[in-house]
Design a protein around this motif. Structure first.
Motif, mmCIF file in Angstrom:
data_model
loop_
_atom_site.group_PDB
_atom_site.id
_atom_site.type_symbol
_atom_site.label_atom_id
_atom_site.label_comp_id
_atom_site.label_asym_id
_atom_site.label_seq_id
_atom_site.Cartn_x
_atom_site.Cartn_y
_atom_site.Cartn_z
ATOM 1 N N ARG A 266 0.832 -1.214 0.000
ATOM 2 C CA ARG A 266 0.000 0.000 0.000
ATOM 3 C C ARG A 266 0.860 1.256 0.000
ATOM 4 N NH1 ARG A 266 -4.413 1.538 4.783
ATOM 5 N NH2 ARG A 266 -5.420 3.291 3.690
ATOM 6 N N LEU A 267 1.909 1.257 0.827
ATOM 7 C CA LEU A 267 2.778 2.428 0.913
ATOM 8 C C LEU A 267 3.603 2.600 -0.362
ATOM 9 C CD1 LEU A 267 4.018 2.044 4.594
ATOM 10 C CD2 LEU A 267 2.146 3.468 3.748
ATOM 11 N N THR A 268 4.057 1.501 -0.916
ATOM 12 C CA THR A 268 4.828 1.561 -2.156
ATOM 13 C C THR A 268 3.984 2.157 -3.277
ATOM 14 O OG1 THR A 268 6.135 -0.371 -1.486
ATOM 15 C CG2 THR A 268 6.149 0.207 -3.822
ATOM 16 N N ALA A 269 2.730 1.750 -3.348
ATOM 17 C CA ALA A 269 1.828 2.298 -4.364
ATOM 18 C C ALA A 269 1.554 3.776 -4.111
ATOM 19 C CB ALA A 269 0.525 1.508 -4.379
ATOM 20 N N LEU A 270 1.402 4.146 -2.855
ATOM 21 C CA LEU A 270 1.120 5.538 -2.502
ATOM 22 C C LEU A 270 2.286 6.449 -2.887
ATOM 23 C CD1 LEU A 270 -1.149 7.166 -1.059
ATOM 24 C CD2 LEU A 270 0.127 6.859 1.059
ATOM 25 N N LEU A 271 3.505 5.982 -2.626
ATOM 26 C CA LEU A 271 4.698 6.767 -2.930
ATOM 27 C C LEU A 271 5.088 6.693 -4.403
ATOM 28 C CD1 LEU A 271 6.876 5.783 0.159
ATOM 29 C CD2 LEU A 271 5.995 8.082 -0.328
ATOM 30 N N GLY A 272 4.709 5.611 -5.054
ATOM 31 C CA GLY A 272 5.134 5.404 -6.431
ATOM 32 C C GLY A 272 6.592 5.010 -6.544
ATOM 33 N N ARG A 273 7.144 4.475 -5.470
ATOM 34 C CA ARG A 273 8.553 4.057 -5.424
ATOM 35 C C ARG A 273 8.740 3.140 -4.222
ATOM 36 N NH1 ARG A 273 10.608 6.356 -1.040
ATOM 37 N NH2 ARG A 273 9.882 8.407 -0.363
ATOM 38 N N PRO A 274 9.877 2.429 -4.147
ATOM 39 C CA PRO A 274 10.123 1.584 -2.978
ATOM 40 C C PRO A 274 10.355 2.425 -1.709
ATOM 41 C CG PRO A 274 11.498 0.917 -4.837
ATOM 42 C CD PRO A 274 10.892 2.238 -5.200
ATOM 43 N N LEU A 275 10.021 1.859 -0.582
ATOM 44 C CA LEU A 275 10.330 2.465 0.710
ATOM 45 C C LEU A 275 11.840 2.421 0.955
ATOM 46 C CD1 LEU A 275 7.461 0.641 2.518
ATOM 47 C CD2 LEU A 275 7.684 3.138 2.585
ATOM 48 N N ARG A 276 12.335 3.390 1.694
ATOM 49 C CA ARG A 276 13.756 3.407 2.029
ATOM 50 C C ARG A 276 14.082 2.276 3.002
ATOM 51 N NH1 ARG A 276 12.394 8.979 1.511
ATOM 52 N NH2 ARG A 276 13.851 10.132 0.169
ATOM 53 N N THR A 277 15.231 1.660 2.819
ATOM 54 C CA THR A 277 15.633 0.530 3.647
ATOM 55 C C THR A 277 16.535 0.969 4.796
ATOM 56 O OG1 THR A 277 17.653 0.046 2.407
ATOM 57 C CG2 THR A 277 15.592 -0.948 1.609
ATOM 58 N N TYR A 278 16.586 0.136 5.839
ATOM 59 C CA TYR A 278 17.495 0.426 6.949
ATOM 60 C C TYR A 278 18.942 0.353 6.481
ATOM 61 C CZ TYR A 278 19.438 0.720 11.614
ATOM 62 O OH TYR A 278 20.141 1.150 12.715
ATOM 63 N N ARG A 279 19.245 -0.547 5.566
ATOM 64 C CA ARG A 279 20.620 -0.645 5.089
ATOM 65 C C ARG A 279 21.071 0.657 4.445
ATOM 66 N NH1 ARG A 279 24.383 -1.066 1.647
ATOM 67 N NH2 ARG A 279 26.055 -2.633 1.838
ATOM 68 N N ASN A 280 20.218 1.247 3.615
ATOM 69 C CA ASN A 280 20.579 2.523 2.989
ATOM 70 C C ASN A 280 20.739 3.625 4.026
ATOM 71 O OD1 ASN A 280 20.562 1.375 0.456
ATOM 72 N ND2 ASN A 280 18.506 2.064 -0.068
ATOM 73 N N PHE A 281 19.853 3.601 5.035
ATOM 74 C CA PHE A 281 19.964 4.582 6.124
ATOM 75 C C PHE A 281 21.299 4.434 6.852
ATOM 76 C CE2 PHE A 281 19.570 4.940 10.762
ATOM 77 C CZ PHE A 281 19.386 6.308 10.900
ATOM 78 N N ALA A 282 21.658 3.201 7.201
ATOM 79 C CA ALA A 282 22.910 2.956 7.919
ATOM 80 C C ALA A 282 24.102 3.370 7.076
ATOM 81 C CB ALA A 282 23.007 1.483 8.294
ATOM 82 N N ALA A 283 24.037 3.119 5.767
ATOM 83 C CA ALA A 283 25.139 3.502 4.879
ATOM 84 C C ALA A 283 25.299 5.023 4.841
ATOM 85 C CB ALA A 283 24.895 2.952 3.484
ATOM 86 N N GLU A 284 24.170 5.733 4.825
ATOM 87 C CA GLU A 284 24.241 7.202 4.851
ATOM 88 C C GLU A 284 24.892 7.700 6.129
ATOM 89 O OE1 GLU A 284 20.314 8.718 4.349
ATOM 90 O OE2 GLU A 284 20.074 7.908 2.332
#
Length: 289
Positions: A266-284
């Motif tokens: 539902r959220l992916t459809a609402l945003l029109g893109r994938p949700l951000r992952t914890y791995r990407n957050f940790a890498a940032e």
């Protein structure tokens, strides 16, 4: 037509404001100190406090839609009820409220129970509302990055049931989408609840493994010591709040914070893109450290 954003200078509130501006909305931001707000120039900044009835009446005047976010403070429940009652007095029917996931499950956790009470007030008074129920903000882990990088331990006692952490940027964007949707509708929209979750449901061991991968060295999970967690939190916050956080952590261990079927889709459809992952957050975070 103006959207009032409370909590506009916080982690989520700033994202909501920025997302609304990018969508061409007229935004009024409620802040305690306009001199320190540092918000985009297109934003109408107003001084006020959720317990100051006169300032809230002024802030709500001429507003068509309200985004209600109030912090975890002893008066949180009272703040929300007063603000919503004043909104009703001002003729505002469109509301997006930032609650919390499992508010009806974590009933012994004070700030969860308070938000459930606000949800009930919204429902029973007939607001045209979206109730957003976010899981644990992965952005909270910015505060423990030094423990992770300096001591090799992920210290948050999130247990083994799994937590569907979400990025505050995704929360802000979803909130803005809902606000604009309600603002633009010529007819009242039904009350809806949306669980805000991340794409992955992670245990403490899972999160430690992500940090190990990102940092390129072993990071361990600190374990499920909620009493020790409370004592650590008391160094940074009042005792009542640290105990509130301990009670929340204990429910992490017994219940987890797991999405319902279809939440991620539902959220992916609402945003029109994938949700951000914890791995990407940790890498940032690791790159910025």
């Amino acid at each position: 037509m103006t959207i009032l954003v409370t909590g506009a200078t916080g982690t989520v509130g700033r994202n909501v404001v920025e997302q609304l501006i990018s969508r061409g909305a007229d935004v009024r931001a409620l802040v305690r100190d306009p001199a320190k707000a540092d918000l985009p120039g297109k934003v109408e900044v107003v001084q006020g406090d959720l317990l100051d009835v006169d300032s809230m009446r002024s802030a709500l005047s001429g507003v068509s839609t309200l985004f209600l976010l109030n912090a975890v403070v002893p008066e949180e429940f009272i703040q929300a009820l007063i603000t919503l009652s004043l909104a009703r007095d001002a003729g505002i029917e469109r509301v997006v409220y930032l609650s919390v996931i499992h508010s009806d499950v974590y009933v012994n956790v004070p700030h969860f129970a308070g938000k459930l009470g606000v949800e009930r007030m919204i429902e029973q008074t007939g607001f045209n509302a979206t109730i957003l129920r976010p899981a644990y903000f992965m952005n909270n882990d910015v505060t423990i990055k030094d423990v992770v990088t300096g001591h090799g331990i992920y210290p948050m006692p999130i247990g083994g049931k799994g937590i569907a952490m979400i990025d505050a940027r995704d929360i802000g964007e979803i909130a803005a989408i809902e606000l604009v949707h309600r603002e633009a509708s010529s007819t009242p929209l039904p009350l809806t609840r949306i669980n805000l979750v991340g794409p992955d449901t992670l245990t403490g061991t899972d999160v430690a493994a992500i940090w190990s991968e990102v940092l390129g060295r072993p990071i361990g999970y600190g374990g499920d010591d909620t009493a020790g967690f409370e004592q650590n939190m008391r160094q940074f916050m009042p005792g009542w709040m640290a105990y509130d956080m301990r009670l929340m952590a204990e429910r992490f261990l017994t219940d987890g914070m797991v999405p319902e079927a279809g939440d991620v889709e539902r959220l992916t459809a609402l945003l029109g893109r994938p949700l951000r992952t914890y791995r990407n957050f940790a890498a940032e975070i690791a790159t910025a450290a």
